[in-house]
Design a protein around this motif. Structure first.
Motif, PDB file in Angstrom:
ATOM      1  N   VAL A  75       0.828  -1.230  -0.015  1.00  0.00           N
ATOM      2  CA  VAL A  75      -0.087   0.025   0.032  1.00  0.00           C
ATOM      3  C   VAL A  75       0.844   0.986   0.076  1.00  0.00           C
ATOM      4  CG1 VAL A  75      -1.769   1.252   1.077  1.00  0.00           C
ATOM      5  CG2 VAL A  75      -1.763  -1.170   1.439  1.00  0.00           C
ATOM      6  N   MET A  76       0.777   1.880  -1.012  1.00  0.00           N
ATOM      7  CA  MET A  76       1.684   3.241  -1.225  1.00  0.00           C
ATOM      8  C   MET A  76       0.770   4.465  -0.354  1.00  0.00           C
ATOM      9  SD  MET A  76       4.375   2.464  -2.474  1.00  0.00           S
ATOM     10  CE  MET A  76       5.149   3.859  -3.233  1.00  0.00           C
ATOM     11  N   ALA A  77      -0.477   4.543  -0.594  1.00  0.00           N
ATOM     12  CA  ALA A  77      -1.201   5.613   0.267  1.00  0.00           C
ATOM     13  C   ALA A  77      -2.828   4.971   0.348  1.00  0.00           C
ATOM     14  CB  ALA A  77      -1.418   6.485  -0.597  1.00  0.00           C
ATOM     15  N   SER A  78      -3.371   5.653   1.273  1.00  0.00           N
ATOM     16  CA  SER A  78      -4.753   5.068   1.583  1.00  0.00           C
ATOM     17  C   SER A  78      -5.391   6.500   1.967  1.00  0.00           C
ATOM     18  CB  SER A  78      -4.571   4.195   2.896  1.00  0.00           C
ATOM     19  OG  SER A  78      -5.996   3.796   3.357  1.00  0.00           O
ATOM     20  N   SER A  79      -6.909   6.406   2.581  1.00  0.00           N
ATOM     21  CA  SER A  79      -7.387   7.403   3.044  1.00  0.00           C
ATOM     22  C   SER A  79      -8.156   7.309   4.084  1.00  0.00           C
ATOM     23  CB  SER A  79      -8.239   8.199   1.761  1.00  0.00           C
ATOM     24  OG  SER A  79      -9.497   7.527   1.696  1.00  0.00           O
ATOM     25  N   VAL A  80      -8.551   8.554   4.978  1.00  0.00           N
ATOM     26  CA  VAL A  80      -9.519   8.158   6.000  1.00  0.00           C
ATOM     27  C   VAL A  80     -11.050   8.261   5.486  1.00  0.00           C
ATOM     28  CG1 VAL A  80     -10.117   9.095   8.119  1.00  0.00           C
ATOM     29  CG2 VAL A  80      -7.877   9.311   7.525  1.00  0.00           C
ATOM     30  N   ASN A  81     -11.813   6.994   6.098  1.00  0.00           N
ATOM     31  CA  ASN A  81     -13.206   7.288   5.780  1.00  0.00           C
ATOM     32  C   ASN A  81     -13.854   7.124   7.115  1.00  0.00           C
ATOM     33  OD1 ASN A  81     -13.690   7.088   2.656  1.00  0.00           O
ATOM     34  ND2 ASN A  81     -12.314   5.386   2.753  1.00  0.00           N
ATOM     35  N   TYR A  82     -15.144   7.742   7.002  1.00  0.00           N
ATOM     36  CA  TYR A  82     -15.844   7.829   8.285  1.00  0.00           C
ATOM     37  C   TYR A  82     -16.177   6.384   8.928  1.00  0.00           C
ATOM     38  CZ  TYR A  82     -18.536  11.068  11.369  1.00  0.00           C
ATOM     39  OH  TYR A  82     -18.677  11.877  12.377  1.00  0.00           O
ATOM     40  N   ASN A  83     -16.113   5.579   8.104  1.00  0.00           N
ATOM     41  CA  ASN A  83     -16.166   4.056   8.772  1.00  0.00           C
ATOM     42  C   ASN A  83     -15.137   4.082   9.753  1.00  0.00           C
ATOM     43  OD1 ASN A  83     -14.436   3.344   6.736  1.00  0.00           O
ATOM     44  ND2 ASN A  83     -15.187   1.696   6.061  1.00  0.00           N
ATOM     45  N   SER A  84     -13.922   4.439   9.384  1.00  0.00           N
ATOM     46  CA  SER A  84     -12.707   4.270  10.375  1.00  0.00           C
ATOM     47  C   SER A  84     -13.029   5.255  11.685  1.00  0.00           C
ATOM     48  CB  SER A  84     -11.437   4.483   9.515  1.00  0.00           C
ATOM     49  OG  SER A  84     -11.128   3.447   8.708  1.00  0.00           O
ATOM     50  N   VAL A  85     -13.627   6.181  11.528  1.00  0.00           N
ATOM     51  CA  VAL A  85     -13.979   7.091  12.674  1.00  0.00           C
ATOM     52  C   VAL A  85     -14.797   6.387  13.504  1.00  0.00           C
ATOM     53  CG1 VAL A  85     -15.156   9.159  13.318  1.00  0.00           C
ATOM     54  CG2 VAL A  85     -13.759   9.268  11.238  1.00  0.00           C
ATOM     55  N   TRP A  86     -15.929   5.602  12.863  1.00  0.00           N
ATOM     56  CA  TRP A  86     -16.872   4.889  13.669  1.00  0.00           C
ATOM     57  C   TRP A  86     -16.075   3.689  14.314  1.00  0.00           C
ATOM     58  CZ3 TRP A  86     -21.069   7.235  14.458  1.00  0.00           C
ATOM     59  CH2 TRP A  86     -21.841   7.813  13.357  1.00  0.00           C
ATOM     60  N   THR A  87     -15.184   3.003  13.573  1.00  0.00           N
ATOM     61  CA  THR A  87     -14.447   1.891  14.137  1.00  0.00           C
ATOM     62  C   THR A  87     -13.722   2.404  15.747  1.00  0.00           C
ATOM     63  OG1 THR A  87     -14.093   0.805  12.100  1.00  0.00           O
ATOM     64  CG2 THR A  87     -12.688   0.173  13.931  1.00  0.00           C
ATOM     65  N   SER A  88     -13.066   3.605  15.225  1.00  0.00           N
ATOM     66  CA  SER A  88     -12.280   3.898  16.402  1.00  0.00           C
ATOM     67  C   SER A  88     -12.815   4.554  17.699  1.00  0.00           C
ATOM     68  CB  SER A  88     -11.368   5.221  15.861  1.00  0.00           C
ATOM     69  OG  SER A  88     -11.928   6.368  15.365  1.00  0.00           O
ATOM     70  N   ILE A  89     -14.116   4.903  17.347  1.00  0.00           N
ATOM     71  CA  ILE A  89     -14.810   5.250  18.528  1.00  0.00           C
ATOM     72  C   ILE A  89     -15.908   4.099  18.962  1.00  0.00           C
ATOM     73  CG2 ILE A  89     -14.652   7.961  18.130  1.00  0.00           C
ATOM     74  CD1 ILE A  89     -17.607   7.797  17.030  1.00  0.00           C
ATOM     75  N   PHE A  90     -15.650   2.997  18.563  1.00  0.00           N
ATOM     76  CA  PHE A  90     -16.583   1.913  18.978  1.00  0.00           C
ATOM     77  C   PHE A  90     -18.080   2.223  18.770  1.00  0.00           C
ATOM     78  CE2 PHE A  90     -12.414   2.113  21.001  1.00  0.00           C
ATOM     79  CZ  PHE A  90     -11.883   1.093  20.342  1.00  0.00           C
ATOM     80  N   GLU A  91     -18.479   3.005  17.593  1.00  0.00           N
ATOM     81  CA  GLU A  91     -19.949   2.945  17.426  1.00  0.00           C
ATOM     82  C   GLU A  91     -20.312   2.825  15.878  1.00  0.00           C
ATOM     83  OE1 GLU A  91     -21.619   7.003  18.517  1.00  0.00           O
ATOM     84  OE2 GLU A  91     -20.538   7.264  20.308  1.00  0.00           O
ATOM     85  N   PRO A  92     -21.447   2.418  15.861  1.00  0.00           N
ATOM     86  CA  PRO A  92     -22.632   2.168  16.742  1.00  0.00           C
ATOM     87  C   PRO A  92     -22.246   0.950  17.616  1.00  0.00           C
ATOM     88  CG  PRO A  92     -23.342   1.600  14.473  1.00  0.00           C
ATOM     89  CD  PRO A  92     -22.173   2.164  14.493  1.00  0.00           C
ATOM     90  N   LEU A  93     -21.245   0.080  16.981  1.00  0.00           N
ATOM     91  CA  LEU A  93     -20.939  -1.042  17.967  1.00  0.00           C
ATOM     92  C   LEU A  93     -19.479  -1.298  17.580  1.00  0.00           C
ATOM     93  CD1 LEU A  93     -21.677  -2.936  15.287  1.00  0.00           C
ATOM     94  CD2 LEU A  93     -23.584  -3.274  16.551  1.00  0.00           C
ATOM     95  N   SER A  94     -18.672  -2.155  18.300  1.00  0.00           N
ATOM     96  CA  SER A  94     -17.578  -2.259  18.463  1.00  0.00           C
ATOM     97  C   SER A  94     -17.385  -3.335  17.082  1.00  0.00           C
ATOM     98  CB  SER A  94     -16.809  -3.072  19.358  1.00  0.00           C
ATOM     99  OG  SER A  94     -15.742  -3.976  19.020  1.00  0.00           O
ATOM    100  N   THR A  95     -16.453  -3.076  16.147  1.00  0.00           N
ATOM    101  CA  THR A  95     -16.078  -3.833  14.877  1.00  0.00           C
ATOM    102  C   THR A  95     -15.564  -5.160  15.132  1.00  0.00           C
ATOM    103  OG1 THR A  95     -13.998  -2.674  14.497  1.00  0.00           O
ATOM    104  CG2 THR A  95     -16.162  -1.891  13.143  1.00  0.00           C
ATOM    105  N   PHE A  96     -15.022  -5.600  16.446  1.00  0.00           N
ATOM    106  CA  PHE A  96     -14.665  -6.835  16.631  1.00  0.00           C
ATOM    107  C   PHE A  96     -16.072  -7.985  16.805  1.00  0.00           C
ATOM    108  CE2 PHE A  96     -11.343  -4.224  18.459  1.00  0.00           C
ATOM    109  CZ  PHE A  96     -10.139  -4.877  17.913  1.00  0.00           C
ATOM    110  N   GLY A  97     -17.065  -7.520  16.820  1.00  0.00           N
ATOM    111  CA  GLY A  97     -18.228  -8.387  16.584  1.00  0.00           C
ATOM    112  C   GLY A  97     -18.230  -8.809  15.110  1.00  0.00           C
ATOM    113  N   PHE A  98     -18.035  -7.950  14.167  1.00  0.00           N
ATOM    114  CA  PHE A  98     -18.034  -8.091  12.868  1.00  0.00           C
ATOM    115  C   PHE A  98     -16.842  -9.406  12.605  1.00  0.00           C
ATOM    116  CE2 PHE A  98     -19.170  -3.582  12.231  1.00  0.00           C
ATOM    117  CZ  PHE A  98     -20.623  -3.962  12.374  1.00  0.00           C
ATOM    118  N   LEU A  99     -15.711  -9.153  13.244  1.00  0.00           N
ATOM    119  CA  LEU A  99     -14.585 -10.175  12.817  1.00  0.00           C
ATOM    120  C   LEU A  99     -15.008 -11.190  13.349  1.00  0.00           C
ATOM    121  CD1 LEU A  99     -11.628  -7.659  13.405  1.00  0.00           C
ATOM    122  CD2 LEU A  99     -12.794  -8.004  11.408  1.00  0.00           C
ATOM    123  N   GLU A 100     -15.573 -11.403  14.507  1.00  0.00           N
ATOM    124  CA  GLU A 100     -15.719 -12.733  15.432  1.00  0.00           C
ATOM    125  C   GLU A 100     -16.668 -13.552  14.501  1.00  0.00           C
ATOM    126  OE1 GLU A 100     -17.280 -11.774  19.083  1.00  0.00           O
ATOM    127  OE2 GLU A 100     -15.395 -10.771  19.596  1.00  0.00           O
TER     128      GLU A 100
END
Ligand SMILES: C/C=C/C(=O)SCCNC(=O)CCNC(=O)[C@H](O)C(C)(C)COP(=O)(O)OP(=O)(O)OC[C@H]1O[C@@H](n2cnc3c(N)ncnc32)[C@H](O)[C@@H]1OP(=O)(O)O
Ligand SMILES: NC(=O)C1=CN([C@@H]2O[C@H](COP(=O)(O)OP(=O)(O)OC[C@H]3O[C@@H](n4cnc5c(N)ncnc54)[C@H](OP(=O)(O)O)[C@@H]3O)[C@@H](O)[C@H]2O)C=CC1
Length: 447
Positions: A75-100
C-alpha cells in the motif's frame, strides 16, 4: 527482507512482474489498528468527545496468510473514511463483533478474528502476490482497491453483489485493511490505478466515489437524469464532493448544503451555483431532542425554491440522518426520491409520513457499490471526468489525528494517508493528462 526492499522495487523504473513475484515477503509490517481490549475505553463519553487519537495505534503485525482468490498489495497510500471514525470510537458497535462473526464462517476466515483490527477501506499500491485462482492480476500491477468483500456462494448476490448475504466492507467488517504498509484483499476488489494521479490522489476517491455513484447515478440508486434538482448535504465533504461532481457532469442541478463560506467557495469552484450555508442561515430542524420544527423545513424549502426558480427537489442525497431527514422528505417534490446511505447524526429517523405517501415520494436505501459500479466510478476518475478531492495528507503515524479531523468535521473533501510512499506526488505515469486536469485535481488542496 523488509518493506524497504518492496518500496525500492516499486520506485525502480525497471522492476518487472517477475521481479515483484520473486521479492521475498516480510514477516511483519506496520499497520493502523484498534485493540479489542480497549473497546470500552470511551464508555460514558458523548460521541463528540470520543477521541480517535487515543484508540488508534500504529503496530507491527504479522503478514496474514494468502488464500485462494486473494491478493497481497503493497500500500503506497490510503485515505480516511468515516467508517474508520466509527471503528475508532467503537460506535454504533465495536467492529470486533463483525470479525468474530466472519471468523465463524469458515476455516480461512478465522484469520480475521484477531485481538487487533487493521482498519482502512481504501488503497492505492502495487500487487505483491496473488493466491490460487487469480488470473486477472499479477505481481507488479499498479492498482486501487474498492472495499466490497463478497463470498458469492449464495444465489442472492448474483444479480447485484451488494445483495450477497456475506457482503462485508473490507477494513471495517473484515481485517487487514488499507491503512497499513501491506493489505490483504480479494482479487475482485482490484481496479487499475488512474495513471495521471499520484498514489495519495488515487487512494482518495475509492470508497466515497463508488458510494456516491451507486446512490445517485446507478439504477440501483436514484438513477439521476439531466436537469434533476439534487439536494446534496455536506456537498464539500467526502461523499458530497463526489455527488456534486456527478450532478454537474451528468447535467443535473446540484443544490449544495455546506456549513461555512469557505466550503461554499469550494462548491462554487467545482461549478455549483446553488449553495446553502446551513450555518449562516441558521436552520434548526429540531426544537428540542424530541420535536422537529416543520416551519424550519418550510423555510429551507422556500430557500431551495429561490435558488431553483420555484422548483422542488427531485433527489435528496442523504447521509446526515436524524438531524436532516425530516427536512429532506419535506423538500422533495411529488414523485421524487430520497436516497440514504448513512445516519451520521443519529439512525433513528423521524419524518412526517403524510408528505411521503400523499406525494408519492420514495426512500431508497443505498450502501457502497457492486464491483461494476465501483469500476465505472473509478473509470470516470481515470478518464479525468471526476477528480479526487484530496485536501490534506498525513503520515501513517498521524492517522489518529487524520481521523480526529474527520470526526470533528475539520476537514474538506478527503483526507489522505501516506503508507509506504515516502512523500507526496509519486506514482504519476501520465504527466500529459495530469497537466490537462491539474487545477481540478488540486481544487481541494490546502483550503
Ligand atoms: C462503505 C462504508 C460504509 C459506511 O461507512 S456505513 C456507516 C458505518 N456503518 C454502520 O454504522 C453500521 C454498523 N452495523 C450495525 O449497526 C449492525 O451491523 C446492523 C444494525 C446493520 C445489523 O445488526 P446485527 O445485530 O449485526 O444484525 P441483525 O440482523 O439484527 O442480526 C442479529 C440477529 O437477528 C436475527 N434477525 C435478523 N433479521 C431478523 C428478522 N427479520 N426477524 C427475526 N430475526 C432476525 C439474525 O438472524 C441474527 O440472529 P443470530 O444472532 O441468531 O444470528
Ligand atoms: N453506506 C455507505 O456505503 C457509506 C456510508 N458513509 C457514511 O456517510 C457519512 C458521511 O460520510 P462522508 O461524506 O465520508 O463524511 P464527511 O465527514 O467527509 O462529510 C459529511 C458532511 O456532512 C455534513 N454534515 C455532518 N453532519 C451534519 C448534520 N448534522 N447536518 C447537516 N450536515 C451535516 C458536513 O458538511 P457541512 O458541515 O459542510 O454541512 C460533513 O462535511 C458517514 O456517516 C459515513 O459513515 C460513507 C460512505 C459510504
Amino acid at each position: 527482507m523488509t518493506v524497504k526492499d518492496i518500496l525500492d522495487a516499486i520506485q525502480s523504473k525497471d522492476a518487472t512482474s517477475a521481479d515483484f513475484a520473486a521479492l521475498p515477503l516480510p514477516e511483519s509490517y506496520r499497520a493502523i489498528t484498534v485493540h479489542k481490549d480497549e473497546t470500552e475505553m470511551f464508555a460514558g463519553l458523548q460521541t463528540r468527545d470520543k477521541d480517535p487519537r487515543k484508540s488508534i495505534h500504529l503496530d507491527d503485525v504479522p503478514l496474514p496468510e494468502l488464500g485462494p482468490g486473494e491478493a497481497l498489495v503493497a500500500v503506497m497510500a490510503s485515505s480516511v473514511n468515516y467508517n474508520s471514525v466509527w471503528t475508532s470510537i467503537f460506535e454504533p458497535l465495536s467492529t470486533f463483533g463483525f470479525l468474530e462473526r466472519y471468523g465463524r464462517t469458515n476455516e480461512l476466515a478465522k484469520r480475521h478474528d484477531l485481538p487487533y483490527h487493521i482498519i482502512g477501506s481504501d488503497l492505492a499500491g502495487v500487487v505483491l502476490r496473488t493466491g490460487p485462482g487469480v488470473n486477472a492480476w499479477k505481481p507488479g500491477d499498479e492498482v486501487v482497491a474498492h472495499c466490497l468483500s463478497v463470498e458469492l456462494e449464495s444465489s442472492d448476490g448474483h444479480n447485484d453483489t451488494m445483495l450477497d448475504p456475506e457482503q462485508r466492507i473490507w477494513g471495517f467488517e473484515t481485517n487487514f485493511g488499507g491503512l497499513a504498509e501491506i493489505a490483504l484483499v480479494k482479487s475482485n476488489q482490484l481496479m487499475p490505478k488512474p495513471d495521471h494521479l499520484s498514489w495519495e490522489e488515487a487512494a482518495a476517491p475509492g470508497l466515497v466515489n463508488s458510494t456516491a455513484y451507486r446512490q445517485l447515478v446507478s439504477r440501483n440508486g436514484a438513477g439521476m437524469k439531466q436537469g434533476d434538482n439534487v439536494l446534496i448535504w455536506g456537498a464539500s465533504g467526502g461523499l458530497g464532493s463526489y455527488a456534486t461532481q456527478f450532478a454537474l457532469a451528468g447535467g443535473a442541478n446540484p443544490i449544495c448544503v455546506v456549513s461555512s463560506s469557505q466550503k461554499a467557495d469550494i462548491c462554487r469552484s467545482m461549478g455549483a451555483e446553488a449553495i446553502i450555508d446551513r450555518n449562516a442561515e441558521g436552520y434548526k430542524f429540531w426544537k428540542d431532542e424530541q420535536t422537529q420544527d416543520p416551519k424550519e423545513w418550510k423555510r429551507f424549502g422556500k430557500r431551495i425554491r429561490e435558488l431553483t426558480g420555484g422548483e422542488d427537489i427531485d433527489i435528496v442525497f442523504e447521509h446526515p440522518g436524524r438531524e436532516t431527514f425530516g427536512a429532506s422528505v419535506y423538500v422533495t417534490r411529488k414523485g421524487g426520491t430520497i436516497t440514504t446511505c448513512a445516519s451520521t447524526s443519529g439512525y433513528m429517523h423521524e419524518y412526517d409520513n403524510r408528505y411521503l405517501w400523499m406525494s408519492l415520494k420514495r426512500i431508497i436505501g443505498s450502501h457502497f457499490a457492486n464491483y461494476r459500479e465501483a469500476w465505472e466510478a473509478n473509470r470516470l476518475i481515470a478518464k479525468g471526468k471526476i477528480h479526487p478531492t484530496l485536501s490534506k495528507v498525513y503520515s501513517l503515524e498521524d492517522t489518529g489525528q487524520a481521523a480526529y479531523d474527520v470526526h470533528r468535521n475539520l476537514h474538506q473533501g478527503k483526507v489522505g494517508v501516506l503508507c509506504l510512499a515516502p512523500e507526496e506526488g509519486l506514482g504519476v505515469r501520465d504527466e500529459e493528462m495530469r497537466a490537462k486536469h491539474i487545477d481540478a485535481i488540486n481544487r481541494f488542496r490546502n483550503v
